[in-house]
Write an enzyme that holds these catalytic residues in place. Structure first.
Site, mmCIF file in Angstrom:
data_model
loop_
_atom_site.group_PDB
_atom_site.id
_atom_site.type_symbol
_atom_site.label_atom_id
_atom_site.label_comp_id
_atom_site.label_asym_id
_atom_site.label_seq_id
_atom_site.Cartn_x
_atom_site.Cartn_y
_atom_site.Cartn_z
ATOM 1 C CE1 TYR A 1 19.538 10.076 -28.634
ATOM 2 C CE2 TYR A 1 18.084 11.951 -28.708
ATOM 3 C CZ TYR A 1 19.220 11.312 -29.140
ATOM 4 O OH TYR A 1 20.031 11.922 -30.061
ATOM 5 C CE LYS B 1 22.856 2.468 -41.358
ATOM 6 N NZ LYS B 1 23.608 2.985 -42.504
ATOM 7 C CG ASP C 1 23.768 5.796 -44.559
ATOM 8 O OD1 ASP C 1 22.527 5.679 -44.698
ATOM 9 O OD2 ASP C 1 24.554 4.902 -44.905
ATOM 10 C CG ASP D 1 19.253 15.291 -31.187
ATOM 11 O OD1 ASP D 1 19.245 16.515 -31.378
ATOM 12 O OD2 ASP D 1 19.852 14.756 -30.238
ATOM 13 C CG ASP E 1 20.770 20.580 -34.028
ATOM 14 O OD1 ASP E 1 19.611 20.998 -33.841
ATOM 15 O OD2 ASP E 1 21.645 20.591 -33.145
#
Ligand code: NAD
Length: 354
Positions: free
Chosen positions: A135, A189, A221, A245, A249
């Site tokens: 980001y 990852k 994942d 992020d 959520d």
């Protein structure tokens, strides 16, 4: 213990008022001052994060925020949008660690879309790095390039982390785990992204500093699947900005009760900004029906992380559990047979238990 209170917009003033009442009911001496942030600040000064608010926020030990935004300001120019105020304060205060608990009280197990036996009693904490990762990576952009024999649009962002950025967020996660069930799951990852191989290496190094906390690793994942399949296996999950992020959520939705979820964003010295995970709920603003519990629980997080008052934080959380057990419900968590109450009455119920 200086607290800067920023009620904000929509239901913000109603819900922060209840959290302030709870703080004032404790045997602790706080200095609290209120200021403007978001749309209300734009209306009064033209700036979503006015200078007077900046001064107060910087001088305070902690910030208690309601929520900002609403349809009124959606058509304003970008620099006058309420969200700009939020980004501005987070950036100025150097808040790099975002802590989001996902707790499902047994009494509210039906609010989740998952089977009660999968989620009842869920209590996990997602620790998300907030100021690095893809980001904030450079270079970034969209430009015309010759690729695969074709002149075409090419979009790119760059993921990067320094080992010190990774180390400091891992330490936040381990310190939090020490106050909880002493398990950290670090999510990366590393099978594909070298950047997250570094993440895993540093996680192992930091883990060695905390022999009493168990460290495990999971690929992102798989973590997304495990959160739905068996979320109760987790205590603290720590991850980078982008994975965090998404996972935070996902985790909050496991509970089905957005009006119940607090959050904290911390700097290097545990100064923090505390706010509910939900927004300003313009659809119910001013009606006295919003659920104040997420904001009250955010105040409890403030006592835990900034003021080191673990026992008092637990007293507030215990009081919230008790009012749920007593059957008090605002509209967002109402089920038939329960006592439907408004914002102020819910605050009254928590105060009565305290
Ligand atoms: P929202 O969280 O405000 O509302 C979503 C739904 O949940 C609405 O139906 C609302 O009534 C309900 N809800 C939320 N909090 C509740 C509470 N405490 N009690 C009872 N019901 C509650 O999300 P949205 O509608 O997408 O956004 C509304 C505004 O809030 C937008 O302007 C958005 O930009 C802003 N927003 C602000 C923040 C923040 O300040 N941190 C976060 C998210 C959204």
């Amino acid at each position: 213990m200086k607290i800067c209170v920023l009620p904000g917009d929509g239901i913000g003033p109603e819900i922060t008022a209840e959290a302030v009442r709870v703080l004032n009911a404790l045997d602790l001496k706080f200095e609290m001052e209120e200021a403007l942030l978001g749309g209300c600040a734009v209306d009064a000064t033209g700036n979503p994060y006015p200078e007077a608010t900046q001064k107060l926020a910087q001088a305070a030990d902690a910030v208690l925020l309601g929520a900002v935004g609403g349809p009124k300001w959606d058509s304003y120019p970008r620099e006058q949008r309420p969200e700009r105020g939020l980004l501005g304060i987070r950036k100025q205060l150097g808040l790099f660690a975002n802590l989001r608990p996902a707790i499902l009280y047994p009494e509210l197990a039906n609010a989740s879309t998952l089977k009660p036996e999968v989620v009842a009693g869920l209590d996990i904490l997602i620790v998300r790095e907030l100021t690095g990762d893809i980001y904030f990576g450079q270079p970034r952009g969209i430009e015309m390039r010759d690729v695969d024999g074709k002149h075409q649009r090419f979009g790119f962002n760059t993921m990067h982390y320094t080992e010190s950025e990774i180390r400091r967020i891992l330490r936040v996660a381990f310190d939090a785990a020490k106050k909880r069930n002493k398990r950290v799951c670090s999510v990366d990852k590393m099978n594909v992204l070298e950047c997250t191989q570094l993440w895993r290496d540093v996680a192992i190094e930091v883990g060695a500093e905390y022999p009493d906390v168990e460290l495990s690793h999971m690929l992102v994942d798989n973590a997304a699947m495990q959160l739905v399949k068996n979320p109760k296996q987790f205590d603290v999950m720590v991850t980078g900005n982008m994975f965090g992020d998404i996972l935070s959520d996902e985790a909050s939705m496991l509970t089905g009760s957005i009006g119940m979820l607090p959050s904290a964003s911390l700097d290097e010295n545990n100064k923090g900004l505390y706010e509910p995970s939900h927004g300003s709920a313009p659809d119910i603003a001013g009606k006295g029906v919003a659920n104040p519990l997420a904001t009250i629980l955010s105040a409890a997080m403030m006592l835990r992380y900034t003021f080191n008052q673990e026992a008092v934080a637990q007293r507030i959380e215990g009081a919230v559990k008790k009012v749920l057990a007593q059957g008090f419900r605002t509209g967002d968590i109402y089920e038939s047979g329960m006592k439907r109450v408004g914002t102020r009455e819910m605050g009254d119920a928590v105060l009565a238990v305290l």
